[in-house]
Design a protein around this motif. Structure first.
Motif, PDB file in Angstrom:
ATOM      1  N   GLY A 182       0.812  -1.206   0.000  1.00 18.35           N
ATOM      2  CA  GLY A 182       0.000   0.000   0.000  1.00 18.35           C
ATOM      3  C   GLY A 182       0.848   1.259   0.000  1.00 18.35           C
ATOM      4  N   TRP A 183       1.937   1.255   0.769  1.00 15.14           N
ATOM      5  CA  TRP A 183       2.848   2.399   0.811  1.00 15.14           C
ATOM      6  C   TRP A 183       3.464   2.647  -0.560  1.00 15.14           C
ATOM      7  CZ3 TRP A 183       8.367   1.886   0.579  1.00 15.14           C
ATOM      8  CH2 TRP A 183       9.064   3.069   0.815  1.00 15.14           C
ATOM      9  N   ALA A 184       3.910   1.576  -1.213  1.00 17.19           N
ATOM     10  CA  ALA A 184       4.528   1.722  -2.536  1.00 17.19           C
ATOM     11  C   ALA A 184       3.530   2.252  -3.561  1.00 17.19           C
ATOM     12  CB  ALA A 184       5.112   0.389  -3.000  1.00 17.19           C
ATOM     13  N   LEU A 185       2.286   1.808  -3.468  1.00 19.51           N
ATOM     14  CA  LEU A 185       1.274   2.269  -4.423  1.00 19.51           C
ATOM     15  C   LEU A 185       0.840   3.708  -4.169  1.00 19.51           C
ATOM     16  CD1 LEU A 185      -1.025  -0.851  -4.783  1.00 19.51           C
ATOM     17  CD2 LEU A 185       0.419   0.170  -6.540  1.00 19.51           C
ATOM     18  N   THR A 186       0.718   4.088  -2.924  1.00 18.00           N
ATOM     19  CA  THR A 186       0.231   5.438  -2.632  1.00 18.00           C
ATOM     20  C   THR A 186       1.297   6.499  -2.846  1.00 18.00           C
ATOM     21  OG1 THR A 186       0.730   5.164  -0.272  1.00 18.00           O
ATOM     22  CG2 THR A 186      -1.517   4.664  -1.004  1.00 18.00           C
ATOM     23  N   LEU A 228      16.494   2.624  -2.126  1.00 21.87           N
ATOM     24  CA  LEU A 228      16.121   2.504  -0.719  1.00 21.87           C
ATOM     25  C   LEU A 228      14.875   1.636  -0.558  1.00 21.87           C
ATOM     26  CD1 LEU A 228      16.662   3.247   2.195  1.00 21.87           C
ATOM     27  CD2 LEU A 228      15.304   5.312   1.848  1.00 21.87           C
ATOM     28  N   ASP A 229      13.944   1.705  -1.499  1.00 17.98           N
ATOM     29  CA  ASP A 229      12.750   0.874  -1.444  1.00 17.98           C
ATOM     30  C   ASP A 229      13.109  -0.609  -1.523  1.00 17.98           C
ATOM     31  OD1 ASP A 229      11.166   3.179  -1.376  1.00 17.98           O
ATOM     32  OD2 ASP A 229      11.218   3.310  -3.549  1.00 17.98           O
ATOM     33  N   TRP A 247      14.868  -6.052   3.768  1.00 13.78           N
ATOM     34  CA  TRP A 247      14.876  -6.213   5.223  1.00 13.78           C
ATOM     35  C   TRP A 247      13.572  -6.825   5.717  1.00 13.78           C
ATOM     36  CZ3 TRP A 247      18.669  -6.696   8.389  1.00 13.78           C
ATOM     37  CH2 TRP A 247      19.900  -6.129   8.081  1.00 13.78           C
ATOM     38  N   ILE A 248      12.449  -6.453   5.101  1.00 14.51           N
ATOM     39  CA  ILE A 248      11.178  -7.086   5.467  1.00 14.51           C
ATOM     40  C   ILE A 248      11.249  -8.584   5.169  1.00 14.51           C
ATOM     41  CG2 ILE A 248       8.719  -7.262   4.904  1.00 14.51           C
ATOM     42  CD1 ILE A 248       8.740  -4.240   4.387  1.00 14.51           C
ATOM     43  N   ARG A 308      23.753  -2.296  -4.365  1.00 12.27           N
ATOM     44  CA  ARG A 308      23.237  -1.482  -5.471  1.00 12.27           C
ATOM     45  C   ARG A 308      23.010  -0.040  -5.013  1.00 12.27           C
ATOM     46  NH1 ARG A 308      23.174   0.131 -10.397  1.00 12.27           N
ATOM     47  NH2 ARG A 308      21.140   0.636 -11.241  1.00 12.27           N
ATOM     48  N   ARG A 309      22.438   0.120  -3.830  1.00 15.16           N
ATOM     49  CA  ARG A 309      22.206   1.467  -3.308  1.00 15.16           C
ATOM     50  C   ARG A 309      23.532   2.181  -3.067  1.00 15.16           C
ATOM     51  NH1 ARG A 309      21.285   4.130   1.784  1.00 15.16           N
ATOM     52  NH2 ARG A 309      19.956   5.923   1.416  1.00 15.16           N
ATOM     53  N   ALA A 310      24.508   1.471  -2.501  1.00 12.36           N
ATOM     54  CA  ALA A 310      25.825   2.083  -2.260  1.00 12.36           C
ATOM     55  C   ALA A 310      26.472   2.511  -3.574  1.00 12.36           C
ATOM     56  CB  ALA A 310      26.719   1.110  -1.502  1.00 12.36           C
ATOM     57  N   ALA A 311      26.339   1.677  -4.605  1.00  9.09           N
ATOM     58  CA  ALA A 311      26.921   2.018  -5.906  1.00  9.09           C
ATOM     59  C   ALA A 311      26.238   3.253  -6.496  1.00  9.09           C
ATOM     60  CB  ALA A 311      26.804   0.836  -6.863  1.00  9.09           C
TER      61      ALA A 311
END
Length: 152
Positions: free
Chosen positions: A77-81, A89-90, A96-97, A140-143
């Protein structure tokens, strides 16, 4: 949009992104939302219709499964809204989830399943896959952050 000899700045490139999710990301978010809600309803109904008093560890397992389903539906829901492109970061948050869910699921399997060997193997696979995904998301985020610093 400013442009120098190195091309547009990272902030300019981010500003050009459209305000909607790609089709693949939207489908993934919908799947997370629907699967989480369906799991929540299914486990809740199963728990509610069990005859008699259930053992304490079974009640904890039902509660844990419902919490995991709630987290995944919340993430979907968070990703859609947000209606913005999914960023690195997503992916880290989702990884982590998945890792937390895998650890909790493995602990639940170890507590409930009579044949501990099977639960250990399944749990190890779940944790291993989610850990690999978490490491890949972080790398990937660090890169990308390193690249942004180079371009600034």
């Amino acid at each position: 949009m400013t442009q120098d000899s190195n091309g547009p700045s990272p902030d300019d490139a981010l500003a050009r992104l459209s305000g909607s999710l790609s089709r693949t990301r939207r489908i993934g978010a919908v799947v997370a939302l629907v699967a989480g809600l369906a799991g929540l309803v299914f486990v809740g109904l199963l728990w509610a219709t069990e005859p008699g008093g259930l053992p304490g560890r079974t009640q904890v397992a039902f509660g844990g499964l419902m919490a995991l389903c709630l987290v995944w539906s919340g993430y979907g829901g968070w990703a859609l809204t947000r209606r913005v492109p999914m960023f690195a970061l997503d992916r880290v948050v989702a990884a982590w989830i998945a890792l937390a869910a895998s650890v909790v699921t493995t602990a639940g399997l170890e507590a409930v399943v009579p044949r501990q060997g099977v639960a250990s193997v399944v749990g190890a696979v779940l944790i291993g896959v989610s850990a690999v995904l978490a490491v890949r998301a972080h790398l990937r985020r660090a890169a990308l952050l390193r690249r942004k610093r180079e371009l600034s």
